[in-house]
Design an enzyme around this catalytic site. Sequence first.
Site, PDB file in Angstrom:
ATOM      1  N   ASP A 137       0.822  -1.212   0.000  1.00 47.25           N
ATOM      2  CA  ASP A 137       0.000   0.000   0.000  1.00 47.25           C
ATOM      3  C   ASP A 137       0.858   1.265   0.000  1.00 47.25           C
ATOM      4  O   ASP A 137       2.063   1.221   0.247  1.00 47.25           O
ATOM      5  CB  ASP A 137      -0.897   0.017   1.246  1.00 47.25           C
ATOM      6  CG  ASP A 137      -2.119  -0.867   1.066  1.00 47.25           C
ATOM      7  OD1 ASP A 137      -2.359  -1.320  -0.068  1.00 47.25           O
ATOM      8  OD2 ASP A 137      -2.816  -1.112   2.059  1.00 47.25           O
TER       9      ASP A 137
ATOM     10  N   LYS B  79      -3.185   4.324  -3.434  1.00 48.89           N
ATOM     11  CA  LYS B  79      -3.681   5.488  -4.163  1.00 48.89           C
ATOM     12  C   LYS B  79      -2.477   6.263  -4.673  1.00 48.89           C
ATOM     13  O   LYS B  79      -1.508   6.446  -3.961  1.00 48.89           O
ATOM     14  CB  LYS B  79      -4.445   6.368  -3.194  1.00 48.89           C
ATOM     15  CG  LYS B  79      -5.758   6.851  -3.733  1.00 48.89           C
ATOM     16  CD  LYS B  79      -6.430   7.729  -2.722  1.00 48.89           C
ATOM     17  CE  LYS B  79      -7.569   7.022  -2.035  1.00 48.89           C
ATOM     18  NZ  LYS B  79      -8.396   7.865  -1.211  1.00 48.89           N
TER      19      LYS B  79
ATOM     20  N   MET C  10      -7.360   9.202   9.573  1.00 48.86           N
ATOM     21  CA  MET C  10      -8.019   9.742   8.368  1.00 48.86           C
ATOM     22  C   MET C  10      -9.028  10.844   8.726  1.00 48.86           C
ATOM     23  O   MET C  10     -10.126  10.890   8.169  1.00 48.86           O
ATOM     24  CB  MET C  10      -8.742   8.604   7.606  1.00 48.86           C
ATOM     25  CG  MET C  10      -7.786   7.556   7.100  1.00 48.86           C
ATOM     26  SD  MET C  10      -8.609   6.178   6.263  1.00 48.86           S
ATOM     27  CE  MET C  10      -8.996   5.113   7.625  1.00 48.86           C
TER      28      MET C  10
HETATM   29  N1  SAH Z   1      -3.554   0.319   9.215  1.00 48.25           N
HETATM   30  C1  SAH Z   1      -2.976   1.629   9.475  1.00 48.25           C
HETATM   31  C2  SAH Z   1      -3.978   2.723   9.270  1.00 48.25           C
HETATM   32  C3  SAH Z   1      -4.512   2.802   7.866  1.00 48.25           C
HETATM   33  S1  SAH Z   1      -5.614   4.141   7.632  1.00 48.25           S
HETATM   34  C4  SAH Z   1      -2.384   1.657  10.882  1.00 48.25           C
HETATM   35  O1  SAH Z   1      -2.612   0.719  11.655  1.00 48.25           O
HETATM   36  O2  SAH Z   1      -1.681   2.606  11.201  1.00 48.25           O
HETATM   37  C5  SAH Z   1      -4.507   5.407   7.092  1.00 48.25           C
HETATM   38  C6  SAH Z   1      -4.400   6.451   8.175  1.00 48.25           C
HETATM   39  O3  SAH Z   1      -3.468   6.036   9.173  1.00 48.25           O
HETATM   40  C7  SAH Z   1      -3.851   7.785   7.705  1.00 48.25           C
HETATM   41  O4  SAH Z   1      -4.854   8.566   7.105  1.00 48.25           O
HETATM   42  C8  SAH Z   1      -3.396   8.379   9.016  1.00 48.25           C
HETATM   43  O5  SAH Z   1      -4.475   8.831   9.783  1.00 48.25           O
HETATM   44  C9  SAH Z   1      -2.811   7.154   9.704  1.00 48.25           C
HETATM   45  N2  SAH Z   1      -1.355   7.007   9.486  1.00 48.25           N
HETATM   46  C10 SAH Z   1      -0.733   5.959   8.934  1.00 48.25           C
HETATM   47  N3  SAH Z   1       0.609   6.146   8.926  1.00 48.25           N
HETATM   48  C11 SAH Z   1       0.835   7.340   9.509  1.00 48.25           C
HETATM   49  C12 SAH Z   1       1.988   8.091   9.819  1.00 48.25           C
HETATM   50  N4  SAH Z   1       3.231   7.651   9.528  1.00 48.25           N
HETATM   51  N5  SAH Z   1       1.828   9.291  10.417  1.00 48.25           N
HETATM   52  C13 SAH Z   1       0.609   9.767  10.732  1.00 48.25           C
HETATM   53  N6  SAH Z   1      -0.528   9.086  10.462  1.00 48.25           N
HETATM   54  C14 SAH Z   1      -0.425   7.888   9.874  1.00 48.25           C
END
Ligand code: SAH
Length: 272
Positions: A51, A73, A188
Amino acid sequence: MADHFARLDSADFPSFEPGTVWLTGAGPGAPGLITLLGYYALGQADVIVYDALVNPKLLAMANPDAETIYAGKRGGKPSPKQADISKTLIEKAGQGLRVLRLKGGDPYMFGRGGEEARTLADAGVKFRIVPGITAGIGGLAYAGIPVTHRDTNHAVIFLTGHDELGGVPQSVDWAAIATAAPVIVMYMAVKHLGSIAAKLMEAGRDGADRVSIVSNAALPQQTVTETSLAAAGTLADSGQVATPAIVVVGPVGQFRDVLDWYSADLRDNELG
Ligand code: SAH
């Protein structure tokens, strides 16, 4: 680099069987935040379906012969359909390949990992889940924010600011969550932060509550923006908040004053 597994033999790991899928969390931001099992899987995989939020440095550590397939995306274009991604996983597994499905953070935390696993189960494809460090916990730690602290909260809520239609989730009981826990961790949530904050305040949450927004957590370009619940929407709409970002409502943000350890001089390290 030195032998990564000086004290671990690959025989110590569960066998990555041909024809199976490992649905694996890559952790947030820094490549070093992947688990040992995830790292092992990178070395074994024949195909890696990854992803947008997966750190590209992890792919550089993978089996050099592995085929890599991007499933995120790009440039604002719509993301590949979930059905197509699942179809790819099933097809590749059907060809007898070891398929690594690599997702940012933890695969089951707002990442549609549950849907993918279910499709695999329905298709009779054997799979394993390799959990990961989620951004809403590990990413916050890099910003000096402990997700719980005995002095501030005995509960925490994890919330997504987006549903499958792209709007604020309708199924959330805003009145209940506004007051159910001192800390709300939102994924998000930047796009709809104004309406989310309004819903929480309408339901009794104090507009003066602290909001900490952690952008690009656990990456050299990490930034943290502090605001209040009442002011958060205007700030988010100003376009000044970088994404991906985790939004934290509640008092745990205050610990940054003393726990903000991820200083500028540490940020060049390749692994985290
Ligand atoms: N499965 C992922 C989340 C996926 S949804 C997890 O467990 O972290 C995607 C969202 O995760 C982004 O929109 C943001 O809100 C958050 N996110 C993922 N990586 C991030 C990062 N390095 N810094 C800040 N937010 C992050």
